[in-house]
Structures are given as structure tokens and as C-alpha cells.
Scaffold this motif. Structure first.
Motif, PDB file in Angstrom:
ATOM      1  N   ALA A  73       0.837  -1.201   0.000  1.00 25.87           N
ATOM      2  CA  ALA A  73       0.000   0.000   0.000  1.00 25.87           C
ATOM      3  C   ALA A  73       0.873   1.253   0.000  1.00 25.87           C
ATOM      4  O   ALA A  73       2.047   1.208  -0.384  1.00 25.87           O
ATOM      5  CB  ALA A  73      -0.952  -0.048   1.193  1.00 25.87           C
ATOM      6  N   LYS A 417     -14.191   7.186  -2.740  1.00 25.01           N
ATOM      7  CA  LYS A 417     -12.808   7.619  -2.514  1.00 25.01           C
ATOM      8  C   LYS A 417     -12.681   8.351  -1.181  1.00 25.01           C
ATOM      9  O   LYS A 417     -11.695   8.193  -0.456  1.00 25.01           O
ATOM     10  CB  LYS A 417     -12.363   8.533  -3.667  1.00 25.01           C
ATOM     11  CG  LYS A 417     -10.931   9.042  -3.554  1.00 25.01           C
ATOM     12  CD  LYS A 417      -9.917   7.911  -3.560  1.00 25.01           C
ATOM     13  CE  LYS A 417      -8.501   8.418  -3.820  1.00 25.01           C
ATOM     14  NZ  LYS A 417      -8.036   9.387  -2.802  1.00 25.01           N
ATOM     15  N   LEU A 420     -12.656   5.724   1.443  1.00 23.17           N
ATOM     16  CA  LEU A 420     -11.360   5.053   1.411  1.00 23.17           C
ATOM     17  C   LEU A 420     -10.300   5.902   2.101  1.00 23.17           C
ATOM     18  O   LEU A 420      -9.482   5.382   2.886  1.00 23.17           O
ATOM     19  CB  LEU A 420     -10.963   4.787  -0.045  1.00 23.17           C
ATOM     20  CG  LEU A 420      -9.610   4.129  -0.293  1.00 23.17           C
ATOM     21  CD1 LEU A 420      -9.557   2.724   0.320  1.00 23.17           C
ATOM     22  CD2 LEU A 420      -9.319   4.059  -1.799  1.00 23.17           C
ATOM     23  N   ARG A 433      -4.895  -1.416   4.911  1.00 20.21           N
ATOM     24  CA  ARG A 433      -4.840  -0.476   3.796  1.00 20.21           C
ATOM     25  C   ARG A 433      -4.827  -1.168   2.423  1.00 20.21           C
ATOM     26  O   ARG A 433      -5.563  -0.778   1.522  1.00 20.21           O
ATOM     27  CB  ARG A 433      -3.623   0.438   3.937  1.00 20.21           C
ATOM     28  CG  ARG A 433      -3.451   1.462   2.836  1.00 20.21           C
ATOM     29  CD  ARG A 433      -4.622   2.414   2.731  1.00 20.21           C
ATOM     30  NE  ARG A 433      -4.366   3.458   1.735  1.00 20.21           N
ATOM     31  CZ  ARG A 433      -5.272   4.300   1.279  1.00 20.21           C
ATOM     32  NH1 ARG A 433      -6.508   4.233   1.710  1.00 20.21           N
ATOM     33  NH2 ARG A 433      -4.949   5.222   0.378  1.00 20.21           N
ATOM     34  N   TRP A 434      -3.988  -2.192   2.223  1.00 17.79           N
ATOM     35  CA  TRP A 434      -3.939  -2.849   0.916  1.00 17.79           C
ATOM     36  C   TRP A 434      -5.284  -3.491   0.586  1.00 17.79           C
ATOM     37  O   TRP A 434      -5.773  -3.390  -0.542  1.00 17.79           O
ATOM     38  CB  TRP A 434      -2.834  -3.899   0.862  1.00 17.79           C
ATOM     39  CG  TRP A 434      -2.922  -4.754  -0.364  1.00 17.79           C
ATOM     40  CD1 TRP A 434      -3.345  -6.045  -0.457  1.00 17.79           C
ATOM     41  CD2 TRP A 434      -2.614  -4.362  -1.721  1.00 17.79           C
ATOM     42  NE1 TRP A 434      -3.326  -6.491  -1.752  1.00 17.79           N
ATOM     43  CE2 TRP A 434      -2.883  -5.475  -2.546  1.00 17.79           C
ATOM     44  CE3 TRP A 434      -2.148  -3.176  -2.292  1.00 17.79           C
ATOM     45  CZ2 TRP A 434      -2.686  -5.437  -3.927  1.00 17.79           C
ATOM     46  CZ3 TRP A 434      -1.952  -3.136  -3.678  1.00 17.79           C
ATOM     47  CH2 TRP A 434      -2.213  -4.257  -4.471  1.00 17.79           C
ATOM     48  N   LEU A 437      -7.690  -0.838  -0.516  1.00 21.39           N
ATOM     49  CA  LEU A 437      -7.389  -0.398  -1.871  1.00 21.39           C
ATOM     50  C   LEU A 437      -7.841  -1.426  -2.903  1.00 21.39           C
ATOM     51  O   LEU A 437      -8.471  -1.077  -3.908  1.00 21.39           O
ATOM     52  CB  LEU A 437      -5.880  -0.142  -2.017  1.00 21.39           C
ATOM     53  CG  LEU A 437      -5.337   1.126  -1.358  1.00 21.39           C
ATOM     54  CD1 LEU A 437      -3.818   1.046  -1.232  1.00 21.39           C
ATOM     55  CD2 LEU A 437      -5.738   2.371  -2.164  1.00 21.39           C
ATOM     56  N   ASN A 440     -11.682  -1.694  -3.309  1.00 21.98           N
ATOM     57  CA  ASN A 440     -12.219  -0.583  -4.090  1.00 21.98           C
ATOM     58  C   ASN A 440     -11.785  -0.647  -5.545  1.00 21.98           C
ATOM     59  O   ASN A 440     -12.560  -0.316  -6.445  1.00 21.98           O
ATOM     60  CB  ASN A 440     -11.783   0.746  -3.466  1.00 21.98           C
ATOM     61  CG  ASN A 440     -12.648   1.159  -2.297  1.00 21.98           C
ATOM     62  OD1 ASN A 440     -13.620   1.889  -2.452  1.00 21.98           O
ATOM     63  ND2 ASN A 440     -12.309   0.678  -1.101  1.00 21.98           N
ATOM     64  N   LEU A 451      -6.416   3.169  -8.725  1.00 20.11           N
ATOM     65  CA  LEU A 451      -6.017   3.274  -7.311  1.00 20.11           C
ATOM     66  C   LEU A 451      -4.712   2.532  -7.068  1.00 20.11           C
ATOM     67  O   LEU A 451      -3.869   2.983  -6.278  1.00 20.11           O
ATOM     68  CB  LEU A 451      -7.115   2.707  -6.411  1.00 20.11           C
ATOM     69  CG  LEU A 451      -8.408   3.519  -6.283  1.00 20.11           C
ATOM     70  CD1 LEU A 451      -9.470   2.705  -5.556  1.00 20.11           C
ATOM     71  CD2 LEU A 451      -8.141   4.834  -5.546  1.00 20.11           C
ATOM     72  N   LEU A 452      -4.549   1.387  -7.727  1.00 19.48           N
ATOM     73  CA  LEU A 452      -3.335   0.600  -7.543  1.00 19.48           C
ATOM     74  C   LEU A 452      -2.160   1.240  -8.276  1.00 19.48           C
ATOM     75  O   LEU A 452      -1.021   1.209  -7.790  1.00 19.48           O
ATOM     76  CB  LEU A 452      -3.562  -0.831  -8.032  1.00 19.48           C
ATOM     77  CG  LEU A 452      -4.763  -1.568  -7.416  1.00 19.48           C
ATOM     78  CD1 LEU A 452      -4.814  -3.000  -7.921  1.00 19.48           C
ATOM     79  CD2 LEU A 452      -4.688  -1.547  -5.897  1.00 19.48           C
ATOM     80  N   VAL A 455      -0.619   3.972  -6.246  1.00 20.21           N
ATOM     81  CA  VAL A 455       0.250   3.515  -5.158  1.00 20.21           C
ATOM     82  C   VAL A 455       1.686   3.368  -5.638  1.00 20.21           C
ATOM     83  O   VAL A 455       2.614   3.929  -5.050  1.00 20.21           O
ATOM     84  CB  VAL A 455      -0.255   2.182  -4.576  1.00 20.21           C
ATOM     85  CG1 VAL A 455       0.786   1.568  -3.626  1.00 20.21           C
ATOM     86  CG2 VAL A 455      -1.562   2.382  -3.821  1.00 20.21           C
TER      87      VAL A 455
END
Length: 503
Positions: A73, A417, A420, A433-434, A437, A440, A451-452, A455
Motif C-alpha cells: 500500500a 474515494k 477510502l 490499507r492494501w 485499496l 475498491n 487506485l493501484l 500507489v
């Protein structure tokens, strides 16, 4: 305090008695727990259940739960003691030889739970003081703990061997194929529904109610599992069961940090792993000033919590001196006594908190938002933010209907979001957290895959960013590989597809 110490000492003693050599999935028979002459009295059943809890305190297990939930994350930054294995996870350069992918400690707990589920019922025939209600309670705890372990596994590896019978002899079959994600989640839900029926609402004292599985802990798990499955109606049903119980609330004010994270077992707590002076967690050396493996990412100060430049006393109580100490980057939830005083190495017994009451409120808000019930979702977010004194700079949407700027004309992705981001503030470094993410990102056929990408753009080293983004285009890369020793020991296992392709 005496009752808590006695309880945890018992966990540690039982856990030590169950140590054993390694084998595939660590499913070998356990001396002192599976021998037929052991399962004779209700006291032995109780000891075996406590042994399941004790196995949660094994350093490899809780360390992996932290790493699996945080390392991929965007809240961590590497420190002086970070390893090559850590960097490889962050850079999406993951190989099956990386020990962070080793699931054996989790399967050890699963087998301990299987043993209770399979063998405890026979004690009804040998101990006439052992009642069906007590048996059901113990089996319910074991079912729920097993479900929790499988929920961590399925979110981390997606497809895993589903072992639901105890390994009690060398003749048992260790060659198990993977089960699909759907099969594992179905097993989890079925087991949790039975556990909900069996488990107690209270054990009569606070430490047991927070450090053992209760009916409320089971309901929290079901809410979480249904949210992962995008089954929002059922997630709300189980959130409401916890909310309507009236047994939990939010800790407010300046004592929030010390009450929730130093003392533990607070009114917010639904379930946590109880470490103690005789069974320390692995986090002191991981975050200590001179041996830091990880620090708080710079964005935690600048973006997650922010700072009020005009009034330094005005701050989110979850930020500086709670999640981390902003001036030095020390991750503080496992290190602090209060906002200014740190623990000594011998006091590294901060609990691992699995569920707190704000988790229920924010899970319900997330589910409501997905069903288009924006106003109701905003009300729950406001409850959490008001308790925390969240700063105005982090308020994407006005949450107070009385404010002139309030509007319910908010689209679902934007509010998702916001939720999140609020979960990042509330649960920093709690191993969530991961998974937040990924949940979502994968919703609506990976509509929010970006979103990924966001990161790795801020976490991967510059020379690895382009490669990392390319790898994340493949859904299979979002799950870890099976550790190489498991593949060697079990010929029925097939490596996760992404790591076969890139081998």
C-alpha cells in the motif's frame, strides 16, 4: 489486570506446548492436543481453544498480517533495516522465494482450530459436566478463528487449499489442491453463520470479551466478508447487528490513543490479539528509532491527515502522536504509551486490533454509498470524523446537513474515494490499507484500477515504476505467489498464474 495476565499466561503456556516441526501447511499432528487420551475433560477442551488463540501470537503470523496488509500500500516508507524482500514487494518484483509469502503460520492456527472442531465433541461422552452449550461455544470460537485466517489468506492469495479437517495422523492426506476464491468465501460465510449461532455475547469480563471471539466479532467478520464480495445488503445487515447491540462506542478526547492502543480492550474494541510482557509482538524493532525497518510515508503527514498551519494545536487526534510521529516518521501505534512517550523494548505488547467500532461505521457507510444512500453514508462518516477532529483540509464533502455547503448530489465513486481516504486516517498501520485499496479497485470489474497505479507511482523506485504499473494491469498480480516450499511439498498445488507466466 490480574485476570488479563492470567489469561494471557495461559495462552502462552498452551502455545509453547504446541510447537512442532515443519511439514506441508504445518498440518502435522500436534503432541498434547490431538492424542486421543487428551480429549477427556472440559478443561482439556478449554486449553485446546486457548491454544488456538496462543498460536495467533506467533511472531511470523502477526508480522505477516501487518506486511500483507500494508507493504503493497501507500502508507509505509522503507527504513535503514528494510530488506531486499521488502523492496521487492514494494516494487512489484515478487518471487515465490520471498519469505513474506510464506503462509505456514496461518495454516498452523487453522489446524489448531480444525482439531478443536473435530475432536472436542467426543468429550461429551467422557465428561458429564461438559454441556452442549459449552461445546458449541468452543466450536464457535474455533470456526470463527479459522474463518478469520482463511479471510486473510483469500484476500492475499485468492486461491488457497481449503483444509477443514484436522491432521491427526501421518496417514492424513497432505496433497491438497487450491480451492477457488468463491469456494473459500462460501466456506467462510457458512462457518461464520454457525459460529454466530454458537458464540457467546460475553464471557463475563472485559479482557475475555475483547481477546476472545464473541457473537459481535463474528458479525463484524461477516460484514467485512460480505463487503469484500460486494454484497452490500448483507454487509449492512451485519453492521447493524453490531451497532444495534449497544455494546460498543467511540473513545473520544485526548485519551483516545492511550485508551485504545496502549491499554487495549477499549469500548471501541470488538476483537484483538492480546500480547503481553511474556509474549511480545514483533513491532518494536520494526519501528524503533535505531532499527527502523519502516517509517511513515511522507504523504501521511502531507495528504492523509494534513497540518493546520495557522493553529498547530488543531489536529486530527489520529495523526501526529497516534498513527505516527510526524517530525521523525516513527510509526507510533505500536510504540507509544501516549502521544509523547514511547514504550521500552520490554513493553512491546501493543495488541493487534482486528476490528474496532469505527470499522463497522465505515463499512456500513461504504455499503450504503454503493446502494446510492448517500445521505445515510455521510452521517456515519461525520460521526467518525467529528470524534477524531478531522481537519477541514481532508473534508472532500461537507458531512453536516445543516451546513449551507451540504449537498447529497454526490456521485458514488467520489464518495467511495472519500470513505477510502477516511479509512486510511482511521486505520493507519492496522493491516487494512492494501485490502481496502484492492476491494475498491476491483469493484465493478476493476473500474478503479487506477487506485493501484497511484500507489506504485509514489512507492516504487523510479526505475521500477513503469514495470510495476504494467504488471498491475494483470489482475493475478494483485495476489501473492505460493511460497516455493509449499509447491515442493504438495504436488497438487499450482502456482498463482501471474508468477508462472513471469517465472
Amino acid at each position: 489486570m490480574i485476570s488479563k495476565l492470567k489469561y494471557i499466561l495461559l495462552l502462552c503456556i498452551v502455545g509453547i506446548s504446541m510447537s512442532s516441526c515443519k511439514k506441508y501447511l504445518t498440518l502435522e499432528p500436534q503432541d498434547g492436543i490431538t492424542r486421543q487420551d487428551f480429549w477427556q475433560t472440559k478443561e482439556q477442551v478449554s486449553s485446546a481453544v486457548y491454544g488456538c488463540y496462543a498460536s495467533l501470537l506467533a511472531p511470523p503470523l502477526v508480522e505477516n498480517l501487518f506486511l500483507w496488509g500494508e507493504l503493497r500500500a501507500d502508507m509505509l516508507q522503507t527504513g535503514v533495516r528494510a530488506t531486499a524482500n521488502d523492496f521487492n514487494i514494494i516494487n512489484v518484483n515478487i518471487q515465490p522465494t520471498n519469505p513474506i509469502t510464506n503462509w505456514s503460520a496461518v495454516y498452523q492456527t487453522i489446524n489448531n482450530c480444525n482439531t478443536v472442531i473435530d475432536l472436542a465433541p467426543q468429550v461429551l461422552q467422557t465428561d458429564n459436566t461438559f454441556k452442549q452449550r459449552d461445546l458449541n461455544g468452543y466450536v464457535g470460537e474455533a470456526l470463527a478463528l479459522r474463518s478469520l485466517m482463511y479471510f486473510y489468506l483469500v484476500r492475499t492469495f485468492r486461491e488457497v487449499p481449503l483444509k477443514i479437517k484436522a491432521t491427526t495422523s501421518d496417514e492424513d492426506n497432505f496433497q491438497l489442491p487450491k480451492s477457488s476464491e468463491a469456494e473459500v468465501l462460501t466456506q467462510i460465510i457458512n462457518d461464520l453463520k454457525l459460529a454466530e449461532e454458537y458464540c457467546f455475547t460475553t464471557y463475563g469480563n472485559r479482557d475475555h470479551d475483547k481477546g476472545r471471539i464473541t457473537k459481535y466479532a463474528v458479525q463484524a467478520m461477516l460484514a467485512d466478508v460480505y463487503l469484500w464480495k460486494d454484497d452490500y445488503e448483507n454487509s449492512i445487515i451485519y453492521c447493524d447487528k453490531v451497532i444495534n447491540s449497544g455494546q460498543f462506542g467511540l473513545v473520544e478526547g485526548s485519551s483516545w490513543f492511550s485508551t485504545v492502543f496502549y491499554e487495549g480492550g477499549s469500548n471501541e474494541s470488538i476483537f484483538e490479539f492480546y500480547f503481553n510482557q511474556n509474549r511480545l509482538n514483533p513491532f518494536y524493532s520494526m519501528f524503533a528509532e535505531s532499527t527502523k525497518r519502516f517509517t511513515a510515508a511522507l504523504r501521511v503527514t502531507e495528504e492523509v491527515y494534513t497540518i493546520d498551519l495557522f493553529d498547530i494545536e488543531n489536529k486530527d487526534i489520529r495523526g501526529d502522536g497516534a498513527a505516527a510521529r510526524f517530525n521523525e516518521g516513527t510509526i507510533w501505534k505500536y510504540h507509544g504509551v501516549n502521544s509523547g512517550t514511547g514504550r521500552s523494548p520490554s513493553a512491546s505488547f501493543a495488541h493487534w486490533i482486528v476490528y474496532r467500532y469505527p470499522d463497522i461505521l465505515l463499512m456500513k457507510a461504504e455499503a450504503l454509498n454503493q446502494l446510492g444512500q448517500v445521505d445515510e453514508a455521510l452521517k456515519l462518516i461525520k460521526i467518525v470524523r467529528d470524534r477524531a477532529n478531522a481537519l477541514e483540509a481532508t473534508e472532500t464533502f461537507e458531512t453536516d446537513p445543516a451546513d449551507p455547503d451540504y449537498t447529497s448530489a454526490i456521485n458514488t465513486p467520489d464518495l467511495a474515494k472519500f470513505i477510502l481516504d477516511e479509512r486510511a486516517r482511521e486505520f493507519a498501520y492496522e493491516g487494512k490499507r492494501w485490502y481496502d485499496l484492492l476491494r475498491n479497485a476491483k469493484r465493478d470489474n476493476y473500474d478503479q484500477r487506477s487506485l493501484l497505479f497511484d500507489v506504485v507511482i509514489v512507492t516504487a523506485s523510479p526505475e521500477n515504476q513503469q514495470s510495476a504499473v504494467a504488471k498491475l494491469q494483470d489482475d493475478n498480480s494483485h495476489y501473492l505467489p505460493i511460497y516455493f516450499t509449499e509447491l515442493e511439498a504438495n504436488k497438487q498445488l499450482i502456482q498463482n498464474p501471474f508468477y508462472v507466466k513471469t517465472k
